[in-house]
Write an enzyme that holds these catalytic residues in place. Structure first.
Site, PDB file in Angstrom:
ATOM      1  N   HIS A  68       0.849  -1.194   0.000  1.00  0.00           N
ATOM      2  CA  HIS A  68       0.000   0.000   0.000  1.00  0.00           C
ATOM      3  C   HIS A  68       0.884   1.242   0.000  1.00  0.00           C
ATOM      4  CE1 HIS A  68      -2.057  -3.266   2.173  1.00  0.00           C
ATOM      5  NE2 HIS A  68      -3.164  -2.827   1.596  1.00  0.00           N
ATOM      6  N   ASN A 106     -16.834  -2.717   6.768  1.00  0.00           N
ATOM      7  CA  ASN A 106     -17.363  -1.762   7.758  1.00  0.00           C
ATOM      8  C   ASN A 106     -18.155  -0.694   7.013  1.00  0.00           C
ATOM      9  OD1 ASN A 106     -14.450  -1.122   6.909  1.00  0.00           O
ATOM     10  ND2 ASN A 106     -15.180   0.875   7.619  1.00  0.00           N
TER      11      ASN A 106
END
Ligand SMILES: O=P(O)(O)O[C@@H]1C[C@H](O)[C@@H](CO)O1
Length: 307
Positions: free
Chosen positions: A100, A257
């Protein structure tokens, strides 16, 4: 003493030159020298989704630290192994852990594995990620098939294709309006329906941010208004590099989420919840991906046994 020119060369220009065709070729050749199959499908496991690699049969695995020129995984939930094997008879390679931007790697380095996939013979890339749901109809545990993306770091000039273009990989200005293969999207819905997953399968737009901080409420509201259905910290850079070098791309987000959009909410995004949702959906995602892989047709299918 370092001169100004040397400093500029090292800090600004060298990073753009560091991951050359020759270096990618050397890494691919190193891997191929130890393998008797050439993968047709490359799979990238998102946060908490590393179990996807376990479905490969006849595994040969390499720790990233042992692979020349390869970055190292630094995030919990990303094991850092490159796993080769077959899935329903089809040769595959699976990244059990991705890289990332927020880990501090240059964007060219986090996407290097896509070019290595290409040089290994991969024709189709399947990318998975964990993401926060912005679309108010989405529920935790939904699986969003990507139809498009918003590349926020790209708006600020942080694009993995920035720097000199090597035509051996692809053209200077690649098209991105067809980044997500439509036939593969349809295949995911067909396979999902056969498996009884239609209730939690969605199609939408993924927005990438740099992370690692999760978004503020105002940021989530803005991204939703801009047309994003889910927000995350990966995938898009890999998609751009994979498309640049001509591989077909399929990507999915597990909605781990709900992005917080309301100032009254007590919810707080956290990585543990992300990993836990991954565990809960792991089995269904494995079935979805493996059944898709079985049905994807490849140019080199007839050559599988020649390598
Ligand atoms: O690799 P992915 O995109 O699945 O990882 C997401 C984004 C962050 O790395 C992490 C946040 O929990 O999960």
């Amino acid at each position: 003493m370092t001169t100004l020119v040397e400093f500029l060369n090292e800090s600004l220009l060298l990073p753009l030159h560091r991951y050359s065709y020759e270096e990618c070729r050397a890494t691919a050749d190193w891997l191929l020298a130890q393998m008797n199959v050439r993968p047709l499908v490359g799979i990238v496991c998102g946060s908490g989704l590393g179990g996807l690699a376990e479905m490969l049969k006849d595994q040969v695995a390499f720790n990233y630290k042992d692979i020349p020129n390869f970055p190292q995984s630094t995030v919990h939930g990303h094991a850092g192994r490159l796993v080769f094997g077959t899935l329903k008879g089809k040769p595959c390679v699976c990244m059990q852990g991705r890289f990332h931007l927020y880990e501090g790697y240059p964007i060219q380095k986090i996407t290097l594995p896509m070019r290595i996939f290409k040089l290994l013979g991969v024709e189709t890339v399947i990318l998975t990620n964990a993401a926060g749901g912005l679309n108010q109809d989405y529920r935790v545990g939904d699986v969003m098939i990507l139809k498009d993306h918003l590349n926020m770091p790209g708006f600020a000039g942080n694009n993995p294709l920035a720097g000199p273009n090597d035509e051996r990989f692809g053209v200077r200005f690649p098209c991105m309006s067809d980044a997500y293969d439509r036939d593969l999207q349809q295949l995911a819905f067909d396979v999902g329906a056969e498996l009884g997953y239609s209730d939690f399968l969605r199609k939408g737009v993924y927005c990438v941010l740099g992370g690692p901080s999760f978004e503020t409420i105002a940021e989530c509201r803005m991204l939703h208004k801009l047309g994003a259905d889910a927000v995350g910290m990966s995938t898009v850079h890999e998609v751009i590099v994979a498309r640049h070098c001509g591989m077909r791309v399929f990507a999915l987000s597990l909605i781990t989420n709900q992005a917080v959009m309301d100032y009254e909410s007590e919810e707080k995004a956290n990585h543990e919840e992300v990993l836990e949702t991954g565990r809960l959906r792991a089995e269904q995602l494995e079935r979805l991906v493996s059944n898709m892989v079985m049905r994807i047709e490849h140019n080199s299918d007839e050559n599988i046994n020649l390598y």
